[in-house]
Every structure is written in C-alpha cells, then in structure tokens.
Write a protein that holds these residues in place. Sequence first.
Motif, short mmCIF file in Angstrom:
data_model
loop_
_atom_site.label_atom_id
_atom_site.label_comp_id
_atom_site.label_asym_id
_atom_site.label_seq_id
_atom_site.Cartn_x
_atom_site.Cartn_y
_atom_site.Cartn_z
N LYS A 123 13.32 9.24 -33.50
CA LYS A 123 13.29 10.32 -32.50
C LYS A 123 13.52 11.68 -33.18
O LYS A 123 12.99 12.70 -32.75
CB LYS A 123 14.33 10.07 -31.40
CG LYS A 123 13.92 8.98 -30.42
CD LYS A 123 12.67 9.38 -29.64
CE LYS A 123 12.28 8.41 -28.55
NZ LYS A 123 10.99 8.74 -27.92
N LEU A 171 9.59 6.11 -17.18
CA LEU A 171 9.40 7.56 -17.17
C LEU A 171 7.92 7.92 -17.16
O LEU A 171 7.52 8.90 -16.52
CB LEU A 171 10.09 8.19 -18.40
CG LEU A 171 11.58 7.87 -18.58
CD1 LEU A 171 12.16 8.70 -19.73
CD2 LEU A 171 12.37 8.11 -17.30
N THR A 197 15.57 2.71 -16.24
CA THR A 197 14.27 2.24 -15.76
C THR A 197 14.40 0.72 -15.63
O THR A 197 15.48 0.16 -15.84
CB THR A 197 13.14 2.63 -16.74
OG1 THR A 197 13.39 2.00 -17.99
CG2 THR A 197 13.09 4.15 -16.96
N GLY A 203 18.14 12.31 -21.15
CA GLY A 203 19.35 11.52 -21.31
C GLY A 203 19.04 10.10 -20.88
O GLY A 203 17.87 9.74 -20.68
N TRP A 204 20.07 9.29 -20.74
CA TRP A 204 19.85 7.90 -20.30
C TRP A 204 19.45 7.92 -18.82
O TRP A 204 20.23 8.33 -17.95
CB TRP A 204 21.12 7.08 -20.50
CG TRP A 204 20.93 5.62 -20.16
CD1 TRP A 204 19.77 4.96 -19.87
CD2 TRP A 204 21.98 4.64 -20.06
NE1 TRP A 204 20.01 3.64 -19.61
CE2 TRP A 204 21.35 3.42 -19.72
CE3 TRP A 204 23.36 4.68 -20.24
CZ2 TRP A 204 22.09 2.24 -19.54
CZ3 TRP A 204 24.09 3.51 -20.07
CH2 TRP A 204 23.45 2.30 -19.73
N ILE A 205 18.23 7.51 -18.58
CA ILE A 205 17.70 7.45 -17.21
C ILE A 205 17.25 6.01 -16.98
O ILE A 205 16.23 5.58 -17.54
CB ILE A 205 16.53 8.43 -17.03
CG1 ILE A 205 17.04 9.87 -17.26
CG2 ILE A 205 15.88 8.27 -15.67
CD1 ILE A 205 16.00 10.95 -17.09
N SER A 211 2.63 2.82 -17.04
CA SER A 211 2.64 1.78 -16.00
C SER A 211 3.98 1.67 -15.30
O SER A 211 4.07 1.11 -14.21
CB SER A 211 2.26 0.43 -16.62
OG SER A 211 3.06 0.19 -17.77
N PHE A 262 -0.05 -1.25 -21.44
CA PHE A 262 -0.30 -2.31 -22.42
C PHE A 262 -0.44 -3.65 -21.72
O PHE A 262 -1.50 -4.26 -21.76
CB PHE A 262 0.81 -2.33 -23.46
CG PHE A 262 0.58 -3.36 -24.53
CD1 PHE A 262 -0.58 -3.34 -25.29
CD2 PHE A 262 1.52 -4.36 -24.78
CE1 PHE A 262 -0.81 -4.30 -26.28
CE2 PHE A 262 1.29 -5.32 -25.75
CZ PHE A 262 0.13 -5.29 -26.50
N ARG A 287 13.74 -1.63 -17.52
CA ARG A 287 14.25 -2.35 -18.68
C ARG A 287 15.77 -2.26 -18.81
O ARG A 287 16.38 -2.97 -19.60
CB ARG A 287 13.57 -1.89 -19.97
CG ARG A 287 13.98 -0.54 -20.48
CD ARG A 287 13.14 -0.15 -21.68
NE ARG A 287 13.10 1.28 -21.84
CZ ARG A 287 13.90 1.98 -22.62
NH1 ARG A 287 14.83 1.37 -23.32
NH2 ARG A 287 13.78 3.29 -22.70
N1 LIG Z 1 14.72 5.71 -20.01
C1 LIG Z 1 15.59 6.35 -20.77
O1 LIG Z 1 16.80 6.30 -20.56
C2 LIG Z 1 15.09 7.17 -21.94
C3 LIG Z 1 16.00 8.04 -22.55
C4 LIG Z 1 15.58 8.82 -23.60
C5 LIG Z 1 14.27 8.73 -24.04
N2 LIG Z 1 13.40 7.87 -23.46
C6 LIG Z 1 12.03 7.82 -23.96
O2 LIG Z 1 11.14 7.91 -22.88
C7 LIG Z 1 9.95 7.17 -23.17
C8 LIG Z 1 9.68 6.16 -22.06
O3 LIG Z 1 10.80 5.29 -21.97
P1 LIG Z 1 11.03 4.34 -20.70
O4 LIG Z 1 12.48 4.12 -20.60
O5 LIG Z 1 10.30 4.88 -19.53
O6 LIG Z 1 10.32 3.00 -21.22
P2 LIG Z 1 9.91 1.69 -20.41
O7 LIG Z 1 10.37 1.77 -19.01
O8 LIG Z 1 10.33 0.53 -21.26
O9 LIG Z 1 8.30 1.75 -20.38
C9 LIG Z 1 7.60 1.61 -21.58
C10 LIG Z 1 6.14 1.89 -21.34
O10 LIG Z 1 5.47 1.80 -22.61
C11 LIG Z 1 4.36 0.94 -22.46
N3 LIG Z 1 4.00 0.27 -23.72
C12 LIG Z 1 4.69 -0.67 -24.40
N4 LIG Z 1 4.00 -1.05 -25.49
C13 LIG Z 1 2.84 -0.34 -25.48
C14 LIG Z 1 1.71 -0.29 -26.33
N5 LIG Z 1 1.63 -1.05 -27.43
N6 LIG Z 1 0.69 0.55 -25.99
C15 LIG Z 1 0.74 1.31 -24.86
N7 LIG Z 1 1.80 1.31 -24.03
C16 LIG Z 1 2.84 0.49 -24.34
C17 LIG Z 1 4.74 -0.04 -21.37
O11 LIG Z 1 3.54 -0.57 -20.84
P3 LIG Z 1 3.38 -2.07 -20.22
O12 LIG Z 1 4.49 -2.25 -19.24
O13 LIG Z 1 2.03 -2.02 -19.58
O14 LIG Z 1 3.44 -3.04 -21.35
C18 LIG Z 1 5.48 0.88 -20.41
O15 LIG Z 1 4.58 1.54 -19.56
C19 LIG Z 1 10.16 6.54 -24.55
O16 LIG Z 1 9.58 7.36 -25.54
C20 LIG Z 1 11.68 6.53 -24.67
O17 LIG Z 1 12.10 6.52 -26.01
C21 LIG Z 1 13.78 7.08 -22.41
#
Ligand SMILES: NC(=O)c1ccc[n+]([C@@H]2O[C@H](COP(=O)([O-])OP(=O)(O)OC[C@H]3O[C@@H](n4cnc5c(N)ncnc54)[C@H](OP(=O)(O)O)[C@@H]3O)[C@@H](O)[C@H]2O)c1
Length: 252
Positions: free
Chosen positions: A163, A20, A194, A190-192, A17, A40, A196
């Motif tokens: 991880k 990433l 979003t 890496g840190w991208i 939603s 979610f 949050r």
């Molecule tokens: N962004 C970074 O810097 C970064 C870096 C390294 C790795 N990662 C990895 O990349 C992935 C995505 O991270 P992100 O930064 O894009 O996260 P994010 O922006 O916080 O988005 C999290 C997503 O997970 C969903 N979610 C939360 N609880 C859920 C549940 N119980 N069931 C189904 N969906 C659920 C949320 O949906 P709702 O909004 O609908 O609740 C949202 O779509 C993760 O595995 C993270 O560890 C991110």
Amino acid sequence: MLATDLTGQVALVTGASRGLGAAIALALGQRGAKVAVNYFGSVDKAQAVCDQINQAGGQAQPFQADVFTPEGVDILIDEVTAAFGDIDILVLNATGPQPFIKIEDITWDDYLQQFTYFVRSPMMLTQAVIGPMKHKHAGRIIHIGSEVFEMAVPEFSNYVSAKGAQLGLCRSWSRELAPWQITVNLVAPGWIPTERHADDPADAKEFYAQRVPMGHMGEPRDIGETVAFLASDAARFITGQKISVNGGNSVE
Ligand SMILES: NC(=O)c1ccc[n+]([C@@H]2O[C@H](COP(=O)([O-])OP(=O)(O)OC[C@H]3O[C@@H](n4cnc5c(N)ncnc54)[C@H](OP(=O)(O)O)[C@@H]3O)[C@@H](O)[C@H]2O)c1
C-alpha cells in the motif's frame, strides 16, 4: 450541469462486485457515468450492482476478468472499450486475500502477492488506458489505498509495504501525467467492514471504532462519494494527493 456530474464519462472499477468497489460503482453510476463493473468470481453480485445502477436510470455492465494477470487486463480493456468507448475514469480497487504474517514466517512470495494486487495490476491497467487519456488531454486515475501505511499496522508488512508502494506510484504518476491534465489520486480508507470482515470478532471492531476520533467506523458509501468527487470536474485541479477517509484516524 453540476461540476460533480459524470454524464458521458466511462468509468472502470476493478473488483466492483462487492465491498468498497460496489459502492464506488454505485456512486459513479448515480452521477451518470457509464460504469464497467469488473468482477472475478461473483457474477451474481456484479450483476446485482449493475441492476441497481440501471434501474435508477444509469448505465452499467459486468465484465469478468482477472486484473492480476496481463491476459486478464488485456481482455478487460478490450471488452470495456468495445462496449462503452475509451475509459475516462480508472478506479484501482481490486484486492485478493490480505493475510497477517509475522516477520519470522513471511516469505518473499507473500510480499509479491500484495505487490501484484497494488503495484503490478495498477501498472498494467494504467498502461492500457493511458494512450487515449493522453490523446484527450483528460483522465482520472484513482487508487484505493489504505490508512495502514500511516498506522504502521504490525504483522502486516506484506500489505502495508504494498500500500505504501501504491502511494508512491500515485505520487510519481501524478507529476508525470499532469501535463496532459490527467489527475492521479489515492483514497485511503480506514477499516470499513465489508462481507469479508463478517467473521471478524465484534470486540475487534469495537476496539477500532473507539479509537477513531469520530467514534465510529465508516461505510462503503463514504469511499464511493470521495471517489465520485475525485472523478468529477470539481476535482480537476487536485492531483498527487492522498485523501484519508477514516474519521480522522490518521491525523498526527
Ligand atoms: N474494507 C476495508 O476496511 C479497507 C480498508 C482499507 C483499504 N481497503 C482497500 O479497498 C479495496 C477494496 O477492498 P474491499 O474491502 O472492498 O475488498 P473485498 O470486499 O474483499 O472485495 C474485493 C473485490 O476484488 C475482487 N477481486 C478479487 N480478485 C480479483 C481478480 N483477480 N480480478 C478482479 N477482481 C478481483 C472481488 O471480486 P469477486 O468477488 O468477483 O471475486 C471483489 O469485488 C482494496 O484495495 C483494499 O485494500 C479496504
């Protein structure tokens, strides 16, 4: 047809939603995959991702489910399969909160929470899709990991260890599923920033970016494009690999 085309493939992206996951869904949809956009709580955002794909001539539908519970996974796979058919591409992306916690303060439940996101949920989802993939002798399982395992980020052992375990899953499953031509890979961003990360201090982002060899942070589409490549026939002989998408940050 280009080897990166995904026409006719069914993709499920968990947590698509926003962040990433949304960029991954868009990249898969642009290449012709039918995309199940799991969310979610953010129904409007999930619908907006689908609208963007559908308006560009693709096919996408939102699916509400809690992928951290067995019930949620069962419902999700049943609904996606009924709507689109068997899943060809599974992207394990969803995450809950990722708190920083010092050793003195951490509890076993803090670890279990992260292992639920990155080990239990991937296990349940993979078990639910693997039968048809084996039957077809084809399939793509793509984990979204993190560079934090290589970077050994302190006061973050809950997330870093989960991880690391996710990378272990990926590597073991890749050998186990290779005879069926099912590939299992992990993209390590890496840190991208979003949504949050919107309130994170600008100087923390600047500090991080200055240390990245390419001199800047990545964008969500960098992850989307890498996942789309791994999902495609162009990557049919790549399995068990971690692809770091971080401007060279973890190069040793
Ligand atoms: N962004 C970074 O810097 C970064 C870096 C390294 C790795 N990662 C990895 O990349 C992935 C995505 O991270 P992100 O930064 O894009 O996260 P994010 O922006 O916080 O988005 C999290 C997503 O997970 C969903 N979610 C939360 N609880 C859920 C549940 N119980 N069931 C189904 N969906 C659920 C949320 O949906 P709702 O909004 O609908 O609740 C949202 O779509 C993760 O595995 C993270 O560890 C991110």
